[in-house]
Design an enzyme around this catalytic site. Structure first.
Site, PDB file in Angstrom:
ATOM      1  N   ALA A  73       0.809  -1.216   0.000  1.00  0.00           N
ATOM      2  CA  ALA A  73       0.000   0.000   0.000  1.00  0.00           C
ATOM      3  C   ALA A  73       0.843   1.266   0.000  1.00  0.00           C
ATOM      4  O   ALA A  73       0.393   2.309  -0.477  1.00  0.00           O
ATOM      5  CB  ALA A  73      -0.945   0.004   1.185  1.00  0.00           C
ATOM      6  N   THR A  74       2.061   1.187   0.499  1.00  0.00           N
ATOM      7  CA  THR A  74       2.924   2.374   0.446  1.00  0.00           C
ATOM      8  C   THR A  74       3.138   2.768  -1.010  1.00  0.00           C
ATOM      9  O   THR A  74       3.000   3.939  -1.385  1.00  0.00           O
ATOM     10  CB  THR A  74       4.272   2.100   1.143  1.00  0.00           C
ATOM     11  N   ASN A 153      -5.363   3.472  11.099  1.00  0.00           N
ATOM     12  CA  ASN A 153      -4.595   2.329  11.603  1.00  0.00           C
ATOM     13  C   ASN A 153      -4.239   2.457  13.080  1.00  0.00           C
ATOM     14  O   ASN A 153      -3.981   1.469  13.744  1.00  0.00           O
ATOM     15  CB  ASN A 153      -3.318   2.148  10.776  1.00  0.00           C
ATOM     16  N   CYS A 328       9.089   5.555  22.128  1.00  0.00           N
ATOM     17  CA  CYS A 328      10.206   4.729  21.686  1.00  0.00           C
ATOM     18  C   CYS A 328      10.034   4.005  20.360  1.00  0.00           C
ATOM     19  O   CYS A 328      10.970   3.394  19.864  1.00  0.00           O
ATOM     20  CB  CYS A 328      10.578   3.743  22.771  1.00  0.00           C
TER      21      CYS A 328
HETATM   22  C1  LIG Z   1      -0.171  -0.801   6.702  1.00  0.00           C
HETATM   23  C2  LIG Z   1      -0.677   0.460   6.146  1.00  0.00           C
HETATM   24  C3  LIG Z   1      -0.042   1.085   5.063  1.00  0.00           C
HETATM   25  C4  LIG Z   1       1.232   0.551   4.443  1.00  0.00           C
HETATM   26  O1  LIG Z   1       1.014  -0.629   3.751  1.00  0.00           O
HETATM   27  P1  LIG Z   1       2.251  -1.516   3.255  1.00  0.00           P
HETATM   28  O2  LIG Z   1       1.613  -2.553   2.398  1.00  0.00           O
HETATM   29  O3  LIG Z   1       2.872  -2.068   4.485  1.00  0.00           O
HETATM   30  O4  LIG Z   1       3.169  -0.644   2.490  1.00  0.00           O
HETATM   31  C5  LIG Z   1      -0.584   2.260   4.586  1.00  0.00           C
HETATM   32  N1  LIG Z   1      -1.688   2.780   5.121  1.00  0.00           N
HETATM   33  C6  LIG Z   1      -2.335   2.215   6.153  1.00  0.00           C
HETATM   34  C7  LIG Z   1      -3.565   2.837   6.702  1.00  0.00           C
HETATM   35  C8  LIG Z   1      -1.842   1.034   6.702  1.00  0.00           C
HETATM   36  O5  LIG Z   1      -2.472   0.484   7.738  1.00  0.00           O
END
Ligand SMILES: *Cc1c(COP(=O)(O)O)cnc(C)c1O
Length: 404
Positions: A73-74, A153, A328
């Protein structure tokens, strides 16, 4: 019951055994490159990729041609935000988002800000929610993209995506949604909700890490993104590179399983989350729920345990894996930017813990966690002079501390 107990499902989820089973052949006999057009190995891989595309598309009411595979998702967020910005820069230079997005949205927006775009980072209310009215007020004739997450998240709050989508449609502004925490787990319909681009990830839905998808609308309007990665023109030119076939197969299967069992899983996780919440709130005074009381993803429980520092508390129950909003996790001493944006003071932000549960959480684990957390909190509070003063009725905000 096996220790340690995993309660960090918002960070990542274990791969479901049925998903792994589906993936394995694509590491072995079916190792072909999905772009190999002239032999059976390639066809087999391509067929598997297309099946997974259907599985992901049908989880959000899209068509398979609208799904682009990514590394997670990144990357999906980067393609959506930078891709739209670069493709539509002749139309305008303004983007609207909010302050508690995931860094995978915030950072591309900040990057664009340094490259000639104007970005509005909307504030959120005390529950972490963005309202359509705020988006409306921020819109100008230069606005080309609104990007607002579905479920947060960290604190779990669900935004009114349908309302924001409707507004974007009226104003003909593209609407991107980071739906990592809700994809396949909550009902989503890109048509009904007016979504033009949507990011999701394999490892938040019991699929593998390193694979994700981006939904890109093809009709009304046909959305186009400049690629971030160039080289060969795979995925409708928006994302080049050899496809991660086993990962894609896994993400497709994972999405299918989530959708098949969606209402049952929502019910089950809600019940367990409520059990955890009630267990903690019934026993511990001075604890506070972060995020929205009702409009939230069911598997997230973010609580501030006043007078107790989050990191110390976590060490008090090291056989339960959770995450904390205090310092941390990063190198700095700053507490979570999300909790600060909700208006929490440093005391509450530093004392927060995120419990996030999921498919494999059991009632026994919940009960164990309640006991462990309560004992740890009680013990730390017993040793805390601040807690003692508060118990004696002293208002800590009025105390004159000696200069350091
Ligand atoms: C985990 C997450 C991401 C990042 O997703 P990846 O697949 O780890 O790159 C982006 N946005 C939200 C809201 C997430 O929970």
């Amino acid at each position: 019951m096996k220790l340690p107990i995993y309660m960090d499902y918002n960070a990542t989820t274990p791969v479901d055994p049925r998903v792994l089973e589906e993936m394995l052949p694509y590491f072995k006999d079916r190792f072909g490159n999905a772009a190999s057009r002239n032999h059976a190995f390639g066809w087999q891989a391509e067929e598997a990729v297309e099946k997974a595309r259907e599985q992901v598309a049908s989880a959000i009411g899209a068509t398979s041609k609208e799904i682009i595979w990514t590394s997670g998702a990144t990357e999906s967020n980067n393609i959506a935000i930078k891709g739209v910005a670069n493709m539509y820069r002749d139309k305008g230079n303004h983007i609207i988002t909010n302050v508690i997005e995931h860094k995978a949205v915030i950072d591309p927006c900040k990057y664009l800000e340094q490259n000639g775009f104007r970005v509005t980072f909307l504030p959120v209310d005390k529950y972490g929610m963005v309202h359509a009215e705020q988006v409306r007020e921020a819109m100008t004739d230069q606005t080309i993209l609104v990007t607002i997450m579905h479920g947060n998240n960290e604190v779990g709050t669900i935004n009114p995506i349908g309302e924001i989508g409707k507004l974007c449609k009226e104003r003909e502004v593209l609407f991107h949604v980071d739906a990592c925490q809700t994809f396949a787990k909550q009902p989503i319909d890109v048509e009904q909700m007016g979504i033009d681009l949507l990011s999701c990830s394999g490892h938040k839905i019991y699929g593998p890490k390193g694979v994700g998808a981006l939904y890109v609308r093809r009709k009304k309007p046909r959305v186009r993104c400049e690629p971030v990665v160039h080289g060969g023109g795979h995925e409708r030119g928006m994302r080049s590179g050899t496809l991660n076939v086993p990962g894609i197969v896994g993400m497709g299967k994972a999405a299918e399983l989530c959708v098949q069992n969606q209402s049952h899983e929502i019910e089950n996780v809600t019940r367990l989350r409520n059990r955890l919440k009630d267990g903690l709130f019934n026993r511990l005074p001075e604890i506070y729920l972060n995020g929205h009381p009702t409009q939230r993803i069911p598997n997230n429980l973010n609580i501030s345990f006043l007078y107790v520092e989050g990191e110390s508390l976590m060490m008090g129950f090291s056989d339960i894996a959770v995450s904390s909003g205090s310092a941390c996790t990063s190198a700095s001493l700053e507490p979570s930017y999300v909790l600060k944006a909700l208006g929490l003071g440093d005391d509450l932000a530093h004392s927060s813990i995120r419990f996030s549960i999921g498919r494999f959480t059991t009632e026994q684990e919940i009960d164990y966690a309640i006991e462990r957390v309560c004992v740890a909190v009680e013990k730390l509070r017993e040793m805390s002079p601040l807690y003692e003063m508060a118990q004696e009725g002293i208002d800590l905000s009025t105390v004159q501390w000696a200069a350091h």
